[in-house]
Scaffold this active site. Structure first.
Site, PDB file in Angstrom:
ATOM      1  CB  THR A 109     -14.289 -81.855  65.764  1.00  0.00           C
ATOM      2  OG1 THR A 109     -15.404 -81.624  64.884  1.00  0.00           O
ATOM      3  CG2 THR A 109     -14.699 -81.561  67.195  1.00  0.00           C
ATOM      4  CG  ASP A 201     -14.821 -70.750  54.596  1.00  0.00           C
ATOM      5  OD1 ASP A 201     -15.727 -70.808  53.735  1.00  0.00           O
ATOM      6  OD2 ASP A 201     -14.898 -71.312  55.690  1.00  0.00           O
ATOM      7  CG  ASP A 204     -16.783 -67.760  55.414  1.00  0.00           C
ATOM      8  OD1 ASP A 204     -17.984 -68.073  55.479  1.00  0.00           O
ATOM      9  OD2 ASP A 204     -15.982 -67.905  56.353  1.00  0.00           O
TER      10      ASP A 204
HETATM   11  C1  PRP Z   1     -16.083 -76.212  52.860  1.00  0.00           C
HETATM   12  C2  PRP Z   1     -16.052 -76.766  51.456  1.00  0.00           C
HETATM   13  C3  PRP Z   1     -16.163 -78.256  51.677  1.00  0.00           C
HETATM   14  C4  PRP Z   1     -15.453 -78.442  52.990  1.00  0.00           C
HETATM   15  C5  PRP Z   1     -14.120 -79.072  52.734  1.00  0.00           C
HETATM   16  O1  PRP Z   1     -17.374 -76.191  53.357  1.00  0.00           O
HETATM   17  O2  PRP Z   1     -17.042 -76.236  50.634  1.00  0.00           O
HETATM   18  O3  PRP Z   1     -17.491 -78.722  51.749  1.00  0.00           O
HETATM   19  O4  PRP Z   1     -15.260 -77.138  53.565  1.00  0.00           O
HETATM   20  O5  PRP Z   1     -13.480 -79.396  53.924  1.00  0.00           O
HETATM   21  P1  PRP Z   1     -13.211 -80.898  54.357  1.00  0.00           P
HETATM   22  O6  PRP Z   1     -12.691 -81.586  53.145  1.00  0.00           O
HETATM   23  O7  PRP Z   1     -12.179 -80.754  55.434  1.00  0.00           O
HETATM   24  O8  PRP Z   1     -14.482 -81.487  54.862  1.00  0.00           O
HETATM   25  P2  PRP Z   1     -17.673 -75.549  54.816  1.00  0.00           P
HETATM   26  O9  PRP Z   1     -17.467 -76.559  55.886  1.00  0.00           O
HETATM   27  O10 PRP Z   1     -16.874 -74.275  54.967  1.00  0.00           O
HETATM   28  O11 PRP Z   1     -19.215 -75.274  54.765  1.00  0.00           O
HETATM   29  P3  PRP Z   1     -19.983 -74.035  54.103  1.00  0.00           P
HETATM   30  O12 PRP Z   1     -19.727 -74.109  52.615  1.00  0.00           O
HETATM   31  O13 PRP Z   1     -21.399 -74.281  54.449  1.00  0.00           O
HETATM   32  O14 PRP Z   1     -19.427 -72.785  54.702  1.00  0.00           O
HETATM   33  N1  URA Z   2     -12.861 -75.510  53.354  1.00  0.00           N
HETATM   34  C1  URA Z   2     -12.563 -74.373  52.689  1.00  0.00           C
HETATM   35  O1  URA Z   2     -13.455 -73.653  52.244  1.00  0.00           O
HETATM   36  N2  URA Z   2     -11.273 -74.034  52.544  1.00  0.00           N
HETATM   37  C2  URA Z   2     -10.259 -74.791  53.003  1.00  0.00           C
HETATM   38  O2  URA Z   2      -9.076 -74.423  52.831  1.00  0.00           O
HETATM   39  C3  URA Z   2     -10.587 -75.965  53.706  1.00  0.00           C
HETATM   40  C4  URA Z   2     -11.898 -76.305  53.851  1.00  0.00           C
END
Ligand code: PRP
Ligand code: URA
Length: 209
Positions: A109, A201, A204
């Site tokens: 989502t 990501d 990751d």
């Molecule tokens: C990533 C990043 C942001 C988010 C950005 O986190 O560090 O917090 O995505 O995406 P958005 O602007 O569409 O919300 P992620 O959801 O991958 O979480 P994680 O760092 O815990 O893996």
């Molecule tokens: N979060 C990430 O880490 N990378 C993207 O490109 C978008 C959201």
């Protein structure tokens, strides 16, 4: 009120962001680059930090010298990827307070899922610097800022390494009062909500998950 981001397009930053984007860059170097980029961006984003005067004595004479006012700012990590920037920022402002906000985006989502909050009790009275490498849809940063405002915070800014135009527009609509500092604004989000050209990501790539 509408806001537009401050793009910190210093050559050193642009160079390091290009290395960060490269898919061949391994996690250990990725984290190192995120740290360096965070420190360079922090330099600009903290330009308005409050100073106070302290009487000191140099080896030559007495003087009144500027020092950071206390309590200092609070650094807010939007986890997980924000933690790499947080650690680097703490090296520059070791007296800063720390707040961790656990948020991830649901892969299907793209909504923000909030799972953790831990910050200092006087957070509402302090200047906050939020750090997260990525601003894609902005769902995560909008959720973090909404949480902080609900706790009474009025003075905060956000530092992101990469942003998408769609996310910047959404953030500006939701929280036009929050200044945003970015290293680069990319072209668009793809159908899965990833920033293009982006870097993949960030969590990751930081932690090799
Ligand atoms: C990533 C990043 C942001 C988010 C950005 O986190 O560090 O917090 O995505 O995406 P958005 O602007 O569409 O919300 P992620 O959801 O991958 O979480 P994680 O760092 O815990 O893996
Ligand atoms: N979060 C990430 O880490 N990378 C993207 O490109 C978008 C959201």
């Amino acid at each position: 009120m509408t806001s537009s981001p401050a793009v910190i397009d210093h050559p050193l930053l642009q160079h390091k962001i290009s290395l960060l984007r490269d898919k061949e860059t391994p996690s250990v170097i990725f984290r190192l680059l995120v740290r360096e980029i965070a420190q360079l961006m922090l330099f600009e984003a903290t330009r308005d930090l409050e100073l106070t005067a302290r009487d000191i004595e140099t080896p030559l004479t007495k003087m009144t010298a500027p020092v950071l006012a206390t309590p200092g700012p609070v650094l807010v990590s939007i986890m997980r990827a924000g933690n790499v920037m947080l650690d680097a920022a703490l090296e520059i402002i070791p007296t800063a307070g720390v707040c961790h906000i656990g948020i991830y985006r649901d892969h299907d989502t793209l909504e923000a899922v909030e799972y953790y909050f831990n910050g200092p009790p006087d957070i509402a009275e302090r200047a906050l610097l939020l750090v997260d490498p990525m601003l894609a849809t902005a769902n995560s940063s909008i959720a973090a800022i909404t949480q902080l405002k609900a706790r009474g915070v009025t003075n905060m800014s956000l530092i992101c390494i990469l942003a998408a135009p769609e996310g910047l527009a959404a953030l500006s609509a939701a929280h036009p009062d929050v200044p945003v500092f970015v290293g680069a604004v990319d072209t668009h989000l793809n159908e899965k909500g990833y920033i293009v050209p982006g870097l993949g990501d960030a969590g990751d790539r930081s932690y090799a998950t």
